[in-house]
Design a protein around this motif. Structure first.
Motif, PDB file in Angstrom:
ATOM      1  N   TYR A  81       0.954  -1.191   0.031  1.00 58.20           N
ATOM      2  CA  TYR A  81      -0.066  -0.251  -0.070  1.00 58.20           C
ATOM      3  C   TYR A  81       0.838   1.365  -0.149  1.00 58.20           C
ATOM      4  N   GLU A  85       0.641   4.391  -2.692  1.00 58.53           N
ATOM      5  CA  GLU A  85       0.757   5.650  -2.386  1.00 58.53           C
ATOM      6  C   GLU A  85       1.873   6.407  -3.272  1.00 58.53           C
ATOM      7  N   CYS A  88       0.711   6.720  -6.850  1.00 56.33           N
ATOM      8  CA  CYS A  88      -0.184   7.859  -7.106  1.00 56.33           C
ATOM      9  C   CYS A  88       0.538   9.445  -7.035  1.00 56.33           C
ATOM     10  N   LEU A 192      -9.758   6.272  -3.722  1.00 56.81           N
ATOM     11  CA  LEU A 192      -9.688   6.190  -2.129  1.00 56.81           C
ATOM     12  C   LEU A 192     -10.424   5.169  -1.578  1.00 56.81           C
ATOM     13  N   THR A 195      -8.890   1.549  -2.404  1.00 57.91           N
ATOM     14  CA  THR A 195      -7.759   1.171  -1.557  1.00 57.91           C
ATOM     15  C   THR A 195      -8.181   0.990   0.088  1.00 57.91           C
ATOM     16  N   ILE A 205      -5.353   6.134   3.901  1.00 63.14           N
ATOM     17  CA  ILE A 205      -6.417   6.892   2.872  1.00 63.14           C
ATOM     18  C   ILE A 205      -6.372   8.475   2.996  1.00 63.14           C
ATOM     19  N   MET A 208      -3.229   9.568   1.293  1.00 58.79           N
ATOM     20  CA  MET A 208      -3.437   9.484  -0.042  1.00 58.79           C
ATOM     21  C   MET A 208      -4.235  10.569  -0.687  1.00 58.79           C
ATOM     22  N   HIS A 209      -5.010  10.949   0.193  1.00 59.15           N
ATOM     23  CA  HIS A 209      -5.956  12.032  -0.117  1.00 59.15           C
ATOM     24  C   HIS A 209      -5.025  13.255  -0.339  1.00 59.15           C
ATOM     25  N   ALA A 211      -1.979  13.449  -0.682  1.00 60.71           N
ATOM     26  CA  ALA A 211      -0.996  13.367  -1.686  1.00 60.71           C
ATOM     27  C   ALA A 211      -1.831  13.821  -3.101  1.00 60.71           C
TER      28      ALA A 211
END
Length: 247
Positions: A81, A85, A88, A192, A195, A205, A208-209, A211
Motif C-alpha cells: 500500500y 501511495e 499515485c 480512495l 484502497t 487513505i 493518499m487524499h 497526496a
C-alpha cells in the motif's frame, strides 16, 4: 459489522449538507453586499469539520464510537500500500511537470516557493484530509448497504456535491469548472474507496487524499485525463492477474 440503516444515513447526509451550507451563508451574504460581522465569516473554516462532527455525534448517540474507530484502523499499512501511495504521487508529479513543460510555467515553484511553504501545506492538507476521511470513507462508505462498486461511486457523488458550496461560493468558480471538479473528485473517491476496502486503515487513505491535493497541480482537465487513464490501466492489470479491485 456492517450497518444498513438507510434512514440514519439519509439523516446524516442531510445534516452534513445543511450545516455545511450554513457555514458559507455569511460569505454568500457578504458577496451580495450585506454587512456581516467578521467573526461570522470565519464559519467557512468550520466547513471541513462538519462531516466528522456529525459522524462522532451519531456514534456517541449509538454508543458505537469505540467499535467505529477500531474498525477504521483495523488494517495494517504494508509495503504494497505504500507502493500504491508512491505511484499515485509519482503520477501526479509527472503530470504536473509535463504541464509545466508544455505551458512553460513553474507550477510547483509557483505553488510552493519555499520548503517551508511546502511543509506547511503538507501538514495542513494531511490534517484536513484525515478529518474528511473519518466521515467519508471511514463512516459513510462503511455503512452503505450497496455492493462495493456501487458504494464507492455513491460515496464519491455525495462527497463531490458536498464540496460545491466551497467551489461556487468561496472560490467563485464557473459551472464548467465546478463540473470538472465534480468529475475529478469522483475519480479520486474511486481510488480512495478501492484502497480503503483493501487496506482498512483510514490513516493511509488520509495520506493518499493529501497526496492528491499536493501533487496534482496541473489544470483540472489534465488531472482528470491522467487519473482516468491510471484507473483504467490499473483495472486492466488486475483483470489480467485474475483479480479485481474489490476482492
Amino acid at each position: 459489522m456492517r450497518y444498513t440503516n438507510k434512514s440514519k444515513l439519509t439523516l446524516w447526509v442531510s445534516v452534513v449538507y445543511g450545516l455545511s451550507f450554513i457555514c458559507y451563508v455569511p460569505t454568500l451574504l457578504e458577496q451580495n453586499g450585506i454587512i456581516i460581522p467578521n467573526g461570522l465569516l470565519y464559519l467557512k473554516y468550520l466547513y471541513v469539520c462538519i462531516p466528522a462532527m456529525a459522524t462522532i455525534f451519531l456514534l456517541i448517540c449509538e454508543q458505537n464510537i469505540r467499535v467505529y474507530f477500531t474498525r477504521m484502523f483495523s488494517g495494517k499499512i504494508t509495503i504494497k500500500y505504500i507502493l500504491v501511495e508512491v505511484i499515485c504521487m509519482a503520477v501526479g508529479i509527472f503530470d504536473t511537470y509535463c504541464y509545466s513543460f508544455i505551458a512553460k510555467t513553474g507550477v510547483f515553484k509557483n505553488t510552493y516557493p519555499t520548503v517551508m511553504s511546502l511543509s506547511a501545506s503538507c501538514i495542513y492538507l494531511l490534517i484536513t484530509a484525515f478529518i474528511e476521511e473519518i466521515a467519508w470513507r471511514g463512516f459513510l462508505l462503511e455503512r452503505l448497504p450497496f455492493k462495493k462498486i456501487q458504494s464507492v461511486l455513491f460515496a464519491g457523488v455525495v462527497w463531490a456535491v458536498w464540496h460545491m458550496p466551497m467551489w461556487i461560493i468561496r472560490n467563485s468558480l464557473s459551472l464548467g469548472q465546478t463540473v470538472c471538479l465534480c468529475i475529478w473528485t469522483l475519480l479520486v473517491s474511486i481510488v480512495l474507496g478501492i484502497t480503503y476496502y483493501r487496506c482498512r486503515n483510514i490513516l493511509l487513505i488520509a495520506i493518499m487524499h493529501a497526496a492528491f491535493n499536493i501533487c496534482y497541480l496541473a489544470p483540472i482537465q489534465y488531472n482528470i485525463v491522467v487519473l482516468a487513464i491510471a484507473i483504467f490501466a490499473g483495472a486492466l492489470l488486475y483483470k489480467k492477474s485474475g483479480r479485481n479491485y474489490f476482492t
